[in-house]
Enzyme design. Sequence first.
Site, PDB file in Angstrom:
ATOM      1  N   ASP A 105      -2.676  -6.460  -9.444  1.00 24.99           N
ATOM      2  CA  ASP A 105      -3.977  -5.626  -9.643  1.00 24.99           C
ATOM      3  C   ASP A 105      -4.890  -6.899 -10.097  1.00 24.99           C
ATOM      4  O   ASP A 105      -4.578  -7.882 -10.435  1.00 24.99           O
ATOM      5  CB  ASP A 105      -3.865  -4.774 -10.850  1.00 24.99           C
ATOM      6  CG  ASP A 105      -5.042  -4.139 -11.297  1.00 24.99           C
ATOM      7  OD1 ASP A 105      -5.520  -3.503 -10.395  1.00 24.99           O
ATOM      8  OD2 ASP A 105      -5.253  -4.224 -12.414  1.00 24.99           O
ATOM      9  N   ASP A 147      -8.703  -6.040 -11.603  1.00 28.03           N
ATOM     10  CA  ASP A 147      -9.439  -5.782 -13.067  1.00 28.03           C
ATOM     11  C   ASP A 147      -8.610  -5.525 -14.032  1.00 28.03           C
ATOM     12  O   ASP A 147      -7.611  -4.802 -14.106  1.00 28.03           O
ATOM     13  CB  ASP A 147     -10.211  -4.719 -12.674  1.00 28.03           C
ATOM     14  CG  ASP A 147     -11.304  -4.991 -11.726  1.00 28.03           C
ATOM     15  OD1 ASP A 147     -12.241  -5.753 -12.115  1.00 28.03           O
ATOM     16  OD2 ASP A 147     -11.476  -4.337 -10.724  1.00 28.03           O
TER      17      ASP A 147
END
Length: 227
Positions: free
Chosen positions: A14, A16
């Site tokens: 991932d 953010d």
Amino acid sequence: MTQTRPGLAAVLFDMDGTLVDSERLWDVALRELAAEYGGSLSDAARVAMVGSDATTSMRILHADLGQQWRPLGPSQEWIAARMAQLFRTGLVWRPGALGLLSAVRAAGLPAALVTSTARPLVEVALETLGRENFDVVVAGDEVRSPKPDPEPYRLAASLLGVPIERCVAIEDSRAGVTSALAAGAAVLGVPSEVPLDPVEGLHLLETLTGVDLTLLGNLLSGVDAAR
């Protein structure tokens, strides 16, 4: 070089809050937009947005302000423009993230970036993250069903040509964890802005500092990584 376990086929990152400390930048932009609309964003609404795609986040913001009548397009465009400014000047790595990503690349292990952020902003972020660090990038506007749906992680594994069951996904949000678990990946959770509840199949750590490929490989064998 850290040796990868035979079962580990790829690492799915991932973006953010996991690789870069960008949730605080989203917080700045979202609260600025709420003020632009004459209101203030509640903490509960902000928490609900973490890990969500732009469309979902704007729906939450409008509802939180009691302005459901607002069209989504202008809000998304405002946020995208402001976030591009913030991404160019304010992105910093999360603890241990750069070291782990470097170890993955040094070992020749495939890596994917799987994010709810739209492609134009991802392109800005890649100036910091390094395009060469990812064999595949799946952005939030490139899937029919974004996180928490499993489609983003299934697509990443498919594009890499590896079984999702031999992948480890690294996530910081509830939506991301739900997506990766439903896709069939082993999941390492490293929460940033929002705590993660213990759920079956999720291995929790406070930081990526010290995480190596042996630890990630152990997750596929059901060895608890918590420490």
